[in-house]
Scaffold this active site. Structure first.
Site, mmCIF file in Angstrom:
data_model
loop_
_atom_site.group_PDB
_atom_site.id
_atom_site.type_symbol
_atom_site.label_atom_id
_atom_site.label_comp_id
_atom_site.label_asym_id
_atom_site.label_seq_id
_atom_site.Cartn_x
_atom_site.Cartn_y
_atom_site.Cartn_z
ATOM 1 N N SER A 1 -2.120 -11.244 -5.247
ATOM 2 C CA SER A 1 -0.999 -11.950 -5.854
ATOM 3 C C SER A 1 -1.447 -13.397 -6.068
ATOM 4 O O SER A 1 -2.481 -13.817 -5.543
ATOM 5 C CB SER A 1 0.240 -11.874 -4.965
ATOM 6 N N THR B 1 -3.833 -4.060 -8.383
ATOM 7 C CA THR B 1 -4.677 -5.263 -8.281
ATOM 8 C C THR B 1 -4.933 -5.658 -6.830
ATOM 9 O O THR B 1 -5.936 -6.268 -6.503
ATOM 10 C CB THR B 1 -4.021 -6.450 -8.990
ATOM 11 N N ARG B 2 -4.014 -5.325 -5.957
ATOM 12 C CA ARG B 2 -4.057 -5.701 -4.542
ATOM 13 C C ARG B 2 -4.263 -7.194 -4.353
ATOM 14 O O ARG B 2 -4.959 -7.644 -3.450
ATOM 15 C CB ARG B 2 -5.142 -4.890 -3.807
ATOM 16 N N ASP C 1 3.438 13.344 10.464
ATOM 17 C CA ASP C 1 3.365 13.270 11.925
ATOM 18 C C ASP C 1 3.702 14.617 12.570
ATOM 19 O O ASP C 1 3.471 14.813 13.758
ATOM 20 C CB ASP C 1 4.360 12.242 12.468
ATOM 21 N N ALA D 1 -0.061 -2.537 -6.310
ATOM 22 C CA ALA D 1 -0.959 -1.648 -5.565
ATOM 23 C C ALA D 1 -2.299 -1.548 -6.288
ATOM 24 O O ALA D 1 -3.329 -1.278 -5.690
ATOM 25 C CB ALA D 1 -0.332 -0.276 -5.420
ATOM 26 N N ASP E 1 2.525 3.371 18.446
ATOM 27 C CA ASP E 1 2.194 2.768 17.160
ATOM 28 C C ASP E 1 2.059 1.270 17.330
ATOM 29 O O ASP E 1 2.860 0.650 18.011
ATOM 30 C CB ASP E 1 3.309 3.076 16.150
#
Lengths: 685, 562
Positions: free
Chosen positions: A387, A384-385, A525, A382, A310
């Site tokens: 700040s 508006t994504r 997974d 989440a 990862d």
């Protein structure tokens, strides 16, 4: 101090076990050592027969040989016992963690008041239990309601509490851990005796240890060698009698000497240490806080040649950092920095803080108090994504390009094409672009950079030398992923990775004959984990992930995979090295024994006595004493494993052959000669 | 000495040059590709299939393959035994030879079926022309073809993935016979005839010696056809008792050179064929090199030892040790023949091995005891060597930290079991046979010599039978009930137990998937591996036989120099 006490206990226990293991049933499990065991019994019997005037060799000599053989057997037992010792100590401490607590078994998950008190050992799969703060979790399960902090130190050794909550990837709880706060409703997922803790105890103790395929194959080779040597030694009885008859002088060799020869030649060194090597390999894995569900898994780890890693946490640091402000035409860099800083003042995320830091570094823009400015913070959601802040009638926003575009257009501004170009350029360079806007105007882009961890490039280079391919798994888009992959030096990458894509990737590699290892934690997974040859589930992960994997990493560290491969390889190398050493030893033992063995028949054979040993007896004594002592001498190596280096197969072989092959040829020459000199000085020859 | 070096070098160069095209050809034949003989042979091949009621594409599982081999060999054993016992009443028997004793007939049958060709008889005084041609001659072909067939079954095991069959034994047997053994033997026997090797079905020739006036019987027979395959198929059983030391079997320097070449030709070609068949020529050359190095080393040792002789026969030093050698062959070619015939499991001789110096005798014995893998028997030598390769891979592979693999196939417990059978059975039975012989009360009466050399004679005989070589040291009375029966059993065991193990190994390998090759994969064709393989072959042989050799040739040597 405590550590020393522990070591002492293990040592005392191992000595006791060495005698317990003299039981024929235990001895039979190790065919090579069983031959020594039988040899010891036979020579002992020959010693007692000498009282009945059935003389094979001098009584004292036979007794001495018998004693050395018994010590050889004991040393082999000791080697195994000491390897098991560490695991047994660990198992004891785990057992102490598992108390039979009383569980509050609920009739229904909705009503916490109606419960019956049931001992944990009586719980079955599917039961619902309620656990409060301060209580021990009675059995493995999934949290179906509530959230709580749990002390898992009994299993992981990590004292910081972890959060367990219903839903998501943190819902698995382990029996034997303790709730520190709040409460949980848990659905039991394992029956008594099959819990994670039970498995863990069994594994570290070696109780469920089955011989791995490679160990079995090696065992077959050792048995075959032993059979050859059995025939070689046994046929010497008729051969030497015939030869002495032909030559008209001398005697055939004695049964005692035949047994001594057999024990010298049989691959006792590796035979005695074989199981210790396997147990020690497992212990090393446990010490790395990884729990293998089978011995096969650790061997497979040595064979793995594709690692799926990862990106976040393994290859890059978890957090991205702002590194450049890129204004669009008509906006100064300082103006952009100023806006970016304002938008980030109240942003507590690592990215947000790094923007403030960068603005200070570049333009010495000091942090301002958002309250004093009379600004109000607009947090990231989440939806508006974005700040930012609303400040003196200005709306400053930063966020993903698409979100900011919508924002600007909605405010009646326009979205310049140049911005798209900048965004793409940042992504191509492996960064994450954040677009900054004020009201209806785009100001520019902040380059958020993924920071590749120190030393990973070199690490991957080493792995490549060993023929291990590294593949980076990331949710990033292909362009970003490619840039990071190039910087980190991985061989390949999987961008925008979905569980299905991972599964396909693993299958593709396996079809080409590769063995694939991966780490995973989430329930999604699980299919990929089940498909991978070595699948390490994180302990923080879900029950499904843990069940699909064949190892559990108690530390939940993403870099652990590389350590696991190292331990697997080291285990196989140690086996090979000691086998080579053991067989190479035989050459010197032959040179020590053969010339003197037939001395009475063909004195001319002393021409072969290049070691200049004093007599037949001293030569045989020296050889079998060496044979016994070398087991003890090599116990530390068997437990620690041979030194592991990351290099190509050819070089590795050359190195190990030099040390263990050539070393194995030379060591006994020196040692047997020295022992012979000592025996001669002591007048025992 | 220079002349010897030139002759030996010429031999080795010719061998290598010829083995390359032949190896490529054998690979094509065995993988069903078209070759120049297909025009003639393909119709014949098809006819035989139709006659036998088999279909070319019907492949066999390892179990069926093994059963087919055992079936054919069992029938062969019975047939060869029966024909000997009945030869007195059958045609083509101008000398009216009667049946040999049952134990000798059994020994001979076992010997020819197992490609050992150990001879406890003398051809000219025991076997009728019919027995020679129909029983022994036919089995010279079939036992050789069986060995090569099984080798290719093993090769298929390496090449195939996830398959349950390893080819058809009947097809393999027919192809190798029709395309390789029969054509080669045909050409070779014509060359032999042109040089004066006899080929007749007429009776023995009576002559009166010019000088002494004594009447002598000169044995004749259909020899040339037999000698060709005897050399090519690593059989080695002479038509006449004296084997290739006899002028009618080996009349000229040219026949001597060609017969020598024929000993190693097919075993060497099979190394090339192996590389082709597994799709990696380097693998074939690595094994070829290992065999050549071991062979050259042995040849040098034997030649030097024979050329310098021993102190006890000083005075003859200039000519080297000529005892037991033919003048026309001399020390050089006798040493070369001795080395080649024991390296390959041929067993034909052109000199008396019993008369070789102790060290040379030691080397010849050791070449057999190391399991007949230095070229070895046709097919069996290479599959035996592959057993050693897997053994080496197993030990070395562990040292690089991976589960050992060869040609992409992982070596797992079942493979290891089969490999151990391949490597283990011959030395164990060689030693047990020798031990059984020495405890027999009349053992010392069977020997020509006493002391260490006497023990060498027994050890050599059982090393020869216990590794399917068939060469005789001489000096050991082999035709006794005890040796015939025990030796016959040993020859069958050491041939068929490893052979069946190879077939099952092939089946297991064919069923595996292929492991990808990476930097971490152990190379099985580089110098390091070649060295290691040589060491393992020598080590296993030495560990098994050093004590026994110490009582035989080694003691002999030290006795001679002190």
């Amino acid at each position: 101090m405590e550590n020393n006490g522990l070591k002492k206990n293990i040592l005392i226990d191992a000595i006791r076990q060495s005698f317990v293991k003299l039981s024929p049933r235990v001895q039979l499990k190790n065919p090579v050592m069983f031959v020594v065991f039988v040899g010891a019994i036979m020579t002992t019997a020959l010693y007692f027969l000498s009282f009945a005037q059935i003389i094979d060799e001098g009584a004292g000599y036979t007794l001495a040989i018998a004693l050395i053989l018994w010590f050889t057997v004991l040393f082999a037992n000791f080697a195994e016992a000491i390897a098991e010792g560490h695991g047994r100590a660990q198992a004891d401490s785990l057992r102490r963690a598992r108390k039979d607590v009383t569980a509050h078994k609920l009739k229904s998950p909705n009503d916490l008041a109606v419960y019956s008190e049931v001992p944990a050992s009586r719980l079955v799969k599917g039961d619902i239990v309620y656990v409060k703060s301060g209580e021990q979790i009675p059995m493995d399960g999934d949290v179906i309601e509530g959230a709580a902090s749990v002390d898992e130190s009994a299993i992981t050794g990590e004292s910081a509490p972890v959060i367990r909550e219903s839903g998501g990837d943190r819902s698995a709880v382990t029996g034997g851990t303790t709730l520190l706060s709040d409460w949980l409703v848990i659905r039991v997922t394992a029956a008594a005796g099959e819990s994670f803790l039970d498995k863990m105890i069994a594994m570290v103790e070696g109780a469920s240890r089955k011989k791995t395929p490679n160990e079995v194959a090696l065992q077959i080779l050792l048995v075959a060698l032993t059979i050859i040597f059995l025939v070689v030694s046994a046929t010497l009885l008729p051969f030497s009698y015939f030869a002495s008859k032909q030559a008209g002088i001398g005697n055939g060799i004695s049964v005692t000497n035949v047994i001594a020869l057999l024990v010298c030649l049989a691959p006792t060194t590796i035979g005695a240490l074989l199981s210790s090597i396997g147990i020690a390999g497992m212990s090393r894995l446990n010490q790395a806080n990884v729990l293998a569900m089978s011995g096969r898994a650790i061997e497979a780890a040595g064979d793995v040649d594709v690692l799926l890693l990862d990106k976040t946490g393994t290859i890059t640091l978890g957090n991205r950092q702002a590194s450049v402000f890129i204004p669009i035409t008509g906006v100064s860099e300082k103006e952009l920095a100023d806006a970016a800083q304002l938008s980030s003042l109240a942003d507590e995320t690592a990215e947000g803080r790094s923007i403030v830091v960068l603005a200070k570094e570049r333009f010495d823009l000091r942090g301002r108090d958002i309250k004093a400015l009379g600004a109000s913070f607009v947090p990231f959601t989440a939806k508006t994504r974005m700040s930012g802040i609303d400040f003196q009638g200005q709306q400053i926003r930063k966020g993903a390009a698409s979100a900011v575009k919508v924002f600007v257009l909605a405010n009646g501004g326009n979205y310049p094409e140049e911005c798209d170009v900048l965004v793409k350029k940042v992504a191509n360079d492996g960064g994450t672009p954040l677009v900054v806007a004020r009201n209806n105007q785009i100001l520019g882009v902040i380059y958020l950079k993924d920071i590749v961890k120190n030393g990973v490039k070199e690490r991957f280079e080493d792995l490549r030398k060993m023929g291990i391919k590294t593949i980076m798994i990331t949710g990033d888009n292909p362009m970003t992923a490619a840039a990071i992959a190039a910087e980190a030096g991985v061989d390949d990458f999987l961008a925008e990775a979905t569980p299905e894509a991972k599964l396909t990737l693993i299958r593709d590699y396996q079809a080409k004959g590769h063995l694939v290892a991966m780490t995973g934690d989430g329930t999604n997974d699980a299919p990929a984990l089940a498909q991978a040859d070595v699948a390490v589930a994180m302990n923080t992960g879900t029950q499904a992930a843990k069940e699909a994997g064949n190892m559990v990493d108690l530390d939940s560290s993403p870099t652990k995979l590389i350590d696991i491969v190292r331990i697997g390889k080291q285990l196989l190398m140690t086996r090979g090295a000691l086998t080579t050493f053991s067989v190479a030893n035989d050459v010197a033992k032959y040179f020590a024994i053969i010339p003197v063995l037939f001395f009475s028949i063909y004195p001319q054979l002393m021409g072969l006595n290049i070691m200049g040993l004093t007599s037949a007896r001293s030569a045989i004594f020296s050889a079998i004493i060496y044979n016994a002592l070398i087991i003890v001498a090599l116990i530390p190596l068997a437990l620690k494993g041979v030194k592991y280096r990351e290099m190509a197969a050819g070089k590795l072989l050359q190195r190990n052959l030099l040390i263990y092959g050539l070393g194995g040829l030379m060591a006994p020459f020196v040692a047997i000669k020295l022992l012979d000199m000592v025996l001669t000085v002591l007048g025992l020859s | 000495m220079n002349q010897i070096i030139i002759a030996d070098s010429l031999y080795l160069v010719t061998l290598v040059v010829l083995s390359i095209p032949l190896g490529i050809y054998i690979d094509k034949v065995m993988t069903g590709q078209r070759v120049f003989l297909s025009v003639v042979m393909r119709p014949v091949e098809n006819m035989v299939y139709r006659f036998m009621g088999i279909r070319e594409e019907d492949e066999m599982s390892p179990k069926h393959y093994a059963l087919a081999v055992i079936l054919l060999s069992s029938l062969g054993l019975i047939f060869v035994f029966a024909l000997q016992m009945l030869q007195g009443g059958l045609p083509f028997n101008p000398e009216n030879l009667t049946a040999p004793s049952w134990d000798l007939a059994f020994n001979t049958a076992a010997s020819f079926v197992s490609n050992t060709n150990w001879q406890a008889y003398s051809g000219e005084s025991s076997m009728s022309y019919l027995t020679q041609a129909l029983a022994l001659g036919v089995w010279n072909f079939l036992s050789a073809a069986t060995g090569i067939a099984v080798l290719f079954a093993l090769i298929r095991g390496f090449v195939r993935t996830k398959e349950t069959t390893i080819g058809s034994f009947w097809v393999d047997l027919i192809r190798i016979s029709f395309y390789v053994l029969i054509p080669l033997s045909l050409v070779f026997s014509l060359v032999l005839v042109s040089q004066g090797v006899v080929q007749t079905i007429g009776p023995y020739h009576e002559i009166v010696a010019l000088e002494t006036g004594i009447t002598q019987s000169i044995p004749l027979g259909p020899a040339a056809s037999q000698i060709a395959i005897k050399q090519l198929g690593t059989n080695g059983g002479g038509f006449f008792g004296m084997n290739s030391a006899f002028p009618l079997e080996n009349p000229t320097a040219l026949t001597n050179f060609l017969e020598l070449l024929a000993i190693l030709l097919i075993p060497a070609s099979l190394c090339v064929a192996f590389g082709k068949a597994v799709g990696d020529n380097k693998q074939g050359w690595a094994i070829y090199l290992v065999m050549t190095i071991l062979f050259a080393g042995a040849l040098a040792a034997v030649t030097v030892s024979e050329a310098t002789g021993a102190p006890l026969i000083s005075g003859m030093l200039d000519s080297g040790n000529m005892e037991g050698k033919e003048i026309i062959h001399g020390v050089g070619t006798s040493a070369l023949w001795g080395t080649a015939t024991t390296a390959a499991s041929n067993g034909s001789v052109n000199a008396m091995h019993d008369s070789f110096t102790p060290l040379a005798g030691l080397i010849l014995m050791f070449l057999m005891q190391s399991g007949e893998v230095v070229f070895g028997g046709v097919g069996s030598g290479l599959y035996g060597m592959l057993g050693f390769v897997i053994l080496t891979v197993f030990i070395a592979g562990l040292m690089v930290g991976r589960t050992p693999e060869y040609l992409g196939k992982k070596v797992e417990p079942f493979d290891m079991k089969m490999v151990c059978l391949i490597v283990l059975v011959p030395p164990v039975f060689t030693l047990l046979g020798t031990a059984a012989a020495v405890v027999m009360p009349p053992a010392s009466d069977w020997l020509t010599n006493t002391g260490p050399h006497g023990f060498s004679e027994i050890l050599y005989a059982f090393s020869s039978m216990g590794n399917n070589n068939g060469s005789a040291f001489g000096g050991f009375t082999a035709n006794t009930v005890f040796t015939n029966v025990l030796g016959g059993l040993i020859m069958l065991i050491v041939r068929f137990v490893p052979l069946v193990a190879v077939i099952f190994l092939a089946g297991n390998l064919a069923n595996k998937k292929l492991v990808a090759k990476t930097e971490g994969t152990l190379s099985t064709s580089n110098t390091l591996f070649i060295g290691l393989l040589i060491a393992i072959v020598l080590l296993i042989g030495a560990l098994s036989f050093l004590p026994a050799l110490a009582l035989g040739p080694i003691a002999d040597y030290f006795t001679a120099i002190t």
